[in-house]
Each structure stands twice: as C-alpha cells, then as structure tokens.
Design a protein around this motif. Structure first.
Motif: not given
Ligand code: FAD
Length: 399
Positions: A46-55, A68-73, A84-97
């Motif tokens: 029930e969660v698609m990784a940023p690279w899957g979102v790119g696909e 329709t049904c998506g909710h962004e994290l 705590p080990v990591a707190h990552r801003d995904l849109p700011a740090t993935t090639p797919q934004a």
C-alpha cells in the motif's frame, strides 16, 4: 490457429490492468481475465516507492491515482533500536522528485482496472484462467459462469501474482531464496502516526521491525516483520493484540495505538524472494509478482511491477516482432530485478540479521550512517538505475 486478441493478461491486479491500459491505449486488442468480481483487502502493498511513482507517471497512472485514492507521504523516517537514524524529504532528494504514494490496495486496483476498460481493453471479471497452452499463438482456458472457453492471442502475459499458476503452465523454472524473514500486516483506523510520514522502526536485537504508511484521516497500513529465528509468536498472523505488542517491541510509541481499531484482515507472509530467470518463453511472458515476488519487507513489489509493465510496453511498441520484443523485456527484467534483489539482501543483512556478527556490523556502520544518510543504498527509494556495486555496499556497511 488464428488469434482473437493481440494480448491476454491473466489477472487484472496492478500488473495486468496497467499493461492492459498501456497497450489498449496504443491500439492493441486486449483481454483481461480477472477472477475477482470486486477487489477486497488481501493485505498487499500500500505504499509505492518514489521510483515506482516515476514508473506510474510514465504510464499515465500517477495523476489518476492521486485523483482517486492516493495520499502522498513526503517524509521517510527511519529508527534503529529506538534511535532516529534518518529523516528524509523524498521529493527533495529523489531523481523522480516524488513522495511515497500511499493508497488502499483494492481502491488502487479498481482505479487501474477501470482505466484499462476506459482505454478499450475487454475486462472479464469473475472469470478464472484454468490453464495456458504456450506456443506460436498461445491459448488461455477461461472459466466463467460454469463454461470454459479457449481464447488465443499473439502474446499471453501472466500477471497472476505471488501464487502464480501461470509459471507452472508456462513451464518456467522457479528459483527461491532460503527462508529468512516473515512479514505481517493489518489496516487501522484512529491511528496516531503522523499523516505526512512513512515510518520504519527496526529492532534487530530482537529480530523485529514495524512499518507505518498513513492513508489520510487516521487510516494507516501497519506491518510487523520478524526474523524467522527470533521466535515469532504463534499468533503473529492471527491476533491483532499480538501484532500491536510486537510492533511496540520494534520501537513504536504505544500511544500511536491508543485509539486504533483494526479494520481489515491480519495476514502473515513468508518473505523469501521467488523469481523466474528470463520471464518469457513460447508466447508467454510474466510480469509483476508472477515474474519475481520480492520480499515485502522492503516495499519494492509494486514499483517492480510497473517497471515490468513499462519496459514490456515499450518493447512491444518498438518491435512488430513480439517474440523479439518479449525476449528484450525478459533480458531487461533480469537486470532491474537483479539489482533490487541484491540491494534488498544487503538491507536484510544489515537491518534484520540477528547474532553477534550482525550486531558488530551495525555498531561499525551506524555512526557513519548517522553522520551521512546517503550511505544507505538508494535503490529502494530511487530505483534500480542507481549505483549498486561493491563500493555502495562497502559505504553502507562502513567497511
Ligand atoms: C504483506 C505484503 C506487503 C507488501 N507491501 C508492499 C509495499 O509496501 N510496497 C510495494 O511496492 N509492494 C508491496 N507488496 C507487494 C505488492 O503487493 C505486489 O508486488 C503487487 O501487488 C503485485 O501486483 P501483481 O499485479 O503482480 O499481482 P497481484 O496484485 O497479486 O494481482 C494478481 C491478480 O491476478 C488475479 N488472478 C490470480 N490468478 C488468477 C486466475 N487463475 N485467473 C484470473 N485471475 C487471477 C488475482 O485475483 C489478482 O487480482 C507487498 C506484498 C505483501 C504480501
């Protein structure tokens, strides 16, 4: 024997429906055979990784899912042994934004299958595939309303999931990893996990982990994973109280569960990867979990499924000779699944392995990771085109 269809998909889940949409949009005559009349909660991804979102973007599905049904994290938080080990801003740090895209799996399935029908695919629901006859014009035996018919196509694509029978009907040899991890999941309402963040808690000292993917308004898909040698409780796949206790043992704040109620089934799965080398032969291609069921612990299955679909679509559109196109897809599948499989294995070694050697490895690497979270191999977020060589492994393990 002449073909009635260009393409038949066995299964209308994410893989079958996305491919049907993609090929129908390009003018192919497509039949989807899906046994479920209405999709229900089977405790799936029930969660698609940023690279899957790119696909999904490349397949015209991202906007549709968001509408329709998506909710962004936006945030990905990782804790190890309570720290705590990591707190990552995904849109700011993935090639797919892109953020993680979270949704109720059955709602996503209905959306994508409707889109396939809207693009012109013929969708038969409540119909079950009973067999495949491979060959130059492969046949599919479809049972519906007590009647069995034989349908033929230029290409049959099996997208029948982790318990695929099509692998057997198509004569594909299957490889399996040894058992190591177990993975369970259940859906909650009234959960207190922050709405914009996906969370991973690892407690390798006791062979436990817990994941949370909010879907908005207090609805959260939660998972608990176990190392098989770390005494998973007998009730792990049956009793929600046991699930919550084990989740808290993994490091989760118990107050998150204070007002939570379970609103779906609880299920436990074996995590070991199961895959087919070169998933095309004799008129039959495999996509999604049927081609490679990856360990759900690392949340790569849906992204891999959409990569399969995008690569197969592009290969079939580029080459009128679909046998050659399907072989090209199968070669590419071996490469992209191979990278994900390798990196998932490193994550399992690092975050879930138990015993003194594994503890020593973590003690050595963690200070480096805490100082620089880019030491975590990025394939899991950014996809199999990211580096995944020995140097990436050495940085991860702090060697
Ligand atoms: C517990 C768990 C957690 C997961 N978490 C994640 C996650 O967080 N992120 C992620 O990316 N992935 C995750 N996954 C993996 C993800 O769910 C799968 O990779 C994805 O659903 C695969 O899609 P698919 O279309 O290949 O197969 P499926 O979703 O299994 O679809 C197969 C379809 O085929 C139909 N079918 C099967 N046999 C027949 C037949 N004989 N005739 C007609 N129809 C048939 C089924 O009814 C079904 O609709 C998880 C998996 C599990 C088990």
């Amino acid at each position: 024997m002449s073909a009635t269809y260009d393409l038949i998909t066995v299964g209308g889940g994410l893989g079958g429906a996305a491919l049907a949409k993609a090929m129908a949009e390009r003018g192919a005559h497509v039949l989807v055979v899906e046994r479920e009349r209405r999709f229900g909660d089977r405790v799936r991804g029930e969660v698609m990784a940023p690279w899957g979102v790119g696909e999904a973007r490349a397949l015209g599905l991202e906007t549709l899912l968001l509408a329709t049904c998506g909710h962004e994290l936006r945030w990905a938080d990782l804790a190890l042994g309570g720290m705590p080990v990591a707190h990552r801003d995904l849109p700011a740090t993935t090639p797919q934004a892109a953020a993680w895209l979270s949704f109720f799996h059955p709602a996503m399935q209905e959306t994508v299958l409707d889109a396939a029908a809207g693009a012109g695919a013929e969708v038969r629901r409540g119909a079950r595939v009973r067999g495949i006859e491979p060959g130059a014009t492969p046949a599919v035996l479809v049972e519906s309303d007590g009647r069995t018919t034989t349908e033929r196509a230029r290409l049959v694509v099996a997208a029948d999931g982790r318990t695929s029978l099509a692998r057997k009907w198509g004569g594909f040899p299957v490889s399996r990893d040894p058992q190591r991890l177990l993975f369970s999941g259940v859906l909650f309402d009234g959960h207190e996990a922050p709405d914009d963040t996906g969370h991973a808690f690892f407690n390798p000292g006791i062979g436990r982990m817990s994941l949370f993917f909010p879907q908005g308004s207090g609805r959260v898909r939660a998972y608990v994973g176990y190392h098989k040698d770390a005494a998973p409780p007998a009730a792990a796949g049956r009793d929600v109280r046991c699930f919550i206790e084990e989740s808290v043992r993994a490091g989760v704040d118990p107050s998150w569960y204070a007002r939570a109620t379970d609103v779906g089934p609880l299920a436990l799965f074996e995590g070991a990867d199961v895959w087919v080398e070169h998933p095309y032969r004799d008129g039959v291609a495999l996509v999604g979990d049927a081609a490679a069921t990856s360990d759900p612990t690392w949340g790569q299955g849906m992204s891999l499924t959409l990569r399969d679909v995008r690569v197969l679509r592009d290969a079939l559109v580029a080459d009128d000779n679909w046998t050659r196109g399907a072989h090209a897809y199968a070669d590419a599948h071996d490469r992209h699944y191979g990278v994900v499989h390798r990196v998932d294995g490193w994550y399992a070694d690092f975050f879930m392995e138990i015993g003194p050697d594994a503890d020593a490895r973590r003690a050595q690497a963690l200070p480096f990771i805490a100082a620089d979270e880019t030491r975590l191999p990025d394939v899991i977020f950014s996809g199999p085109d990211q580096p995944a060589d020995d140097e990436v492994r050495r940085r991860f393990f702090g060697e």
